[in-house]
Motif scaffolding. Structure first.
Motif, PDB file in Angstrom:
ATOM      1  N   TYR A 148     -18.150   2.169 -43.458  1.00 42.60           N
ATOM      2  CA  TYR A 148     -17.104   1.664 -43.235  1.00 42.60           C
ATOM      3  C   TYR A 148     -17.548   0.161 -43.125  1.00 42.60           C
ATOM      4  O   TYR A 148     -17.856  -0.411 -42.370  1.00 42.60           O
ATOM      5  CB  TYR A 148     -16.366   2.371 -42.421  1.00 42.60           C
ATOM      6  CG  TYR A 148     -14.472   1.659 -41.973  1.00 42.60           C
ATOM      7  CD1 TYR A 148     -13.914   2.598 -42.264  1.00 42.60           C
ATOM      8  CD2 TYR A 148     -14.199   0.451 -41.728  1.00 42.60           C
ATOM      9  CE1 TYR A 148     -12.162   2.280 -42.125  1.00 42.60           C
ATOM     10  CE2 TYR A 148     -12.942   0.232 -41.431  1.00 42.60           C
ATOM     11  CZ  TYR A 148     -12.397   1.080 -41.274  1.00 42.60           C
ATOM     12  OH  TYR A 148     -11.432   0.682 -41.275  1.00 42.60           O
ATOM     13  N   ARG A 149     -16.543  -0.147 -44.576  1.00 39.94           N
ATOM     14  CA  ARG A 149     -16.975  -1.918 -45.069  1.00 39.94           C
ATOM     15  C   ARG A 149     -15.876  -2.621 -44.587  1.00 39.94           C
ATOM     16  O   ARG A 149     -14.750  -2.353 -44.911  1.00 39.94           O
ATOM     17  CB  ARG A 149     -17.477  -2.437 -46.651  1.00 39.94           C
ATOM     18  CG  ARG A 149     -16.953  -3.240 -46.791  1.00 39.94           C
ATOM     19  CD  ARG A 149     -18.154  -4.359 -46.193  1.00 39.94           C
ATOM     20  NE  ARG A 149     -18.951  -5.522 -46.016  1.00 39.94           N
ATOM     21  CZ  ARG A 149     -18.981  -6.387 -47.104  1.00 39.94           C
ATOM     22  NH1 ARG A 149     -19.252  -6.168 -48.031  1.00 39.94           N
ATOM     23  NH2 ARG A 149     -19.063  -7.857 -47.599  1.00 39.94           N
ATOM     24  N   PHE A 150     -16.049  -3.571 -43.818  1.00 34.58           N
ATOM     25  CA  PHE A 150     -14.582  -4.189 -43.195  1.00 34.58           C
ATOM     26  C   PHE A 150     -14.415  -5.263 -44.539  1.00 34.58           C
ATOM     27  O   PHE A 150     -15.294  -6.479 -44.242  1.00 34.58           O
ATOM     28  CB  PHE A 150     -14.651  -5.563 -41.794  1.00 34.58           C
ATOM     29  CG  PHE A 150     -14.686  -4.453 -41.163  1.00 34.58           C
ATOM     30  CD1 PHE A 150     -13.704  -3.651 -40.356  1.00 34.58           C
ATOM     31  CD2 PHE A 150     -16.090  -4.177 -40.213  1.00 34.58           C
ATOM     32  CE1 PHE A 150     -13.631  -2.715 -39.268  1.00 34.58           C
ATOM     33  CE2 PHE A 150     -15.974  -3.106 -39.412  1.00 34.58           C
ATOM     34  CZ  PHE A 150     -13.499  -2.675 -38.367  1.00 34.58           C
ATOM     35  N   ALA A 151     -13.302  -5.844 -44.579  1.00 29.44           N
ATOM     36  CA  ALA A 151     -12.430  -6.456 -45.619  1.00 29.44           C
ATOM     37  C   ALA A 151     -12.125  -8.063 -44.703  1.00 29.44           C
ATOM     38  O   ALA A 151     -12.035  -8.088 -43.451  1.00 29.44           O
ATOM     39  CB  ALA A 151     -11.505  -6.265 -45.938  1.00 29.44           C
ATOM     40  N   PRO A 152     -12.151  -9.285 -45.506  1.00 25.23           N
ATOM     41  CA  PRO A 152     -11.789 -10.762 -44.747  1.00 25.23           C
ATOM     42  C   PRO A 152     -10.612 -10.063 -43.238  1.00 25.23           C
ATOM     43  O   PRO A 152     -10.818 -10.676 -42.305  1.00 25.23           O
ATOM     44  CB  PRO A 152     -11.559 -10.867 -45.573  1.00 25.23           C
ATOM     45  CG  PRO A 152     -12.534 -11.283 -46.508  1.00 25.23           C
ATOM     46  CD  PRO A 152     -12.618  -9.925 -46.552  1.00 25.23           C
TER      47      PRO A 152
END
Length: 255
Positions: free
Chosen positions: A76-80
């Motif tokens: 799971y990759r976080f966005a800004p």
């Protein structure tokens, strides 16, 4: 730690303010420890020289699922803005895919993200567990349980997982330059308690992957930095021969 009456316990200790917190759990069988060590060595070799971030993360998802037999492992990759996206997935063939799905920032609120940043692994062996009250002597300040292995999790999170049909989970934080970059999220559709040794092994693998991400990010930054003067030089050369910068920009836009 061996017990006087036979048997053993795995023990973890850490400082919490002025207190020493000691946690004891059932010992991990020696055969399982040997298996985990073998699997960890194999995984580290596979992850040692990644060509790009996606390949690295796909490999670690497959390795974690092979080692721990979770039904689904996602990265799971976080966005800004702290929303997130599932960018990698390894799952049982019978399950629907979550790959590419987006989730709002409220799914993992700021307080939870801070806990994931400070404590790199969180395991729920059974979402239907019943928490045990903490017995504390009168007059003592509340104990900071952030780094405790046996700390209970939010009942709201357990309810969230249960609504998805998930009965057990493991989350491993991925840190880049001291910030929460993303998470490895493992789901299982039956209870799955993990021993202390299993959790520590997963945490070590997550830390190694984080270092590899840092190396890839920095290598890409260096590549772009080195390429910038050449790009600027070509742009200035083209501008001089084709009527100035606006003409070059318009020409490239049409292309």
């Amino acid at each position: 730690m061996a017990l006087p009456g036979g048997g053993s316990r795995d023990v973890a200790a850490h400082r919490s303010g002025n207190h020493l917190v000691v946690e004891c759990e059932s010992g991990c069988p020696a055969t399982l420890q040997a298996h985990l060590l073998t699997r960890l060595r194999s995984s580290l070799e596979l992850l040692r020289s990644p060509t790009d971030t996606e390949t690295l993360l796909q490999c670690v998802a497959s390795e974690l699922r092979r080692t721990y037999a979770y039904d689904r492992v996602m990265v799971y990759r976080f966005a800004p803005d702290w929303s997130g996206k599932v960018i990698v997935e390894d799952r049982a063939a019978s399950l629907e895919s979550f790959l590419g799905q987006h989730f709002p920032s409220g799914d993992i609120p700021a307080q939870a993200r801070e806990l994931y940043r400070r404590s790199l692994i969180r395991v729920i062996g059974d979402v239907a567990y019943r928490p045990v009250p903490l017995v504390q002597a009168p007059g003592l300040a509340p104990l900071d349980m952030s780094f405790m292995h046996l700390r209970a999790v939010s009942p709201i999170h357990c309810e969230y997982l249960a609504n998805m049909g998930v009965q057990a989970s493991m989350s491993v934080s991925l840190m880049v330059d001291g910030e929460l970059w993303g998470m490895i999220a493992c789901h299982h559709y039956a209870p799955k308690p993990l021993t202390m040794v299993e959790r520590i092994t997963a945490k070590m693998l997550g830390e190694f992957v984080s270092l590899q991400i840092v190396a890839l990010v920095r290598a890409r930054r260096l590549e772009l930095t080195n390429a910038a003067p050449q790009c600027l030089s070509r742009f200035l050369r083209d501008s001089a021969g084709r009527g100035g910068a606006p003409a070059v920009v318009r020409g490239r836009g049409r292309a």
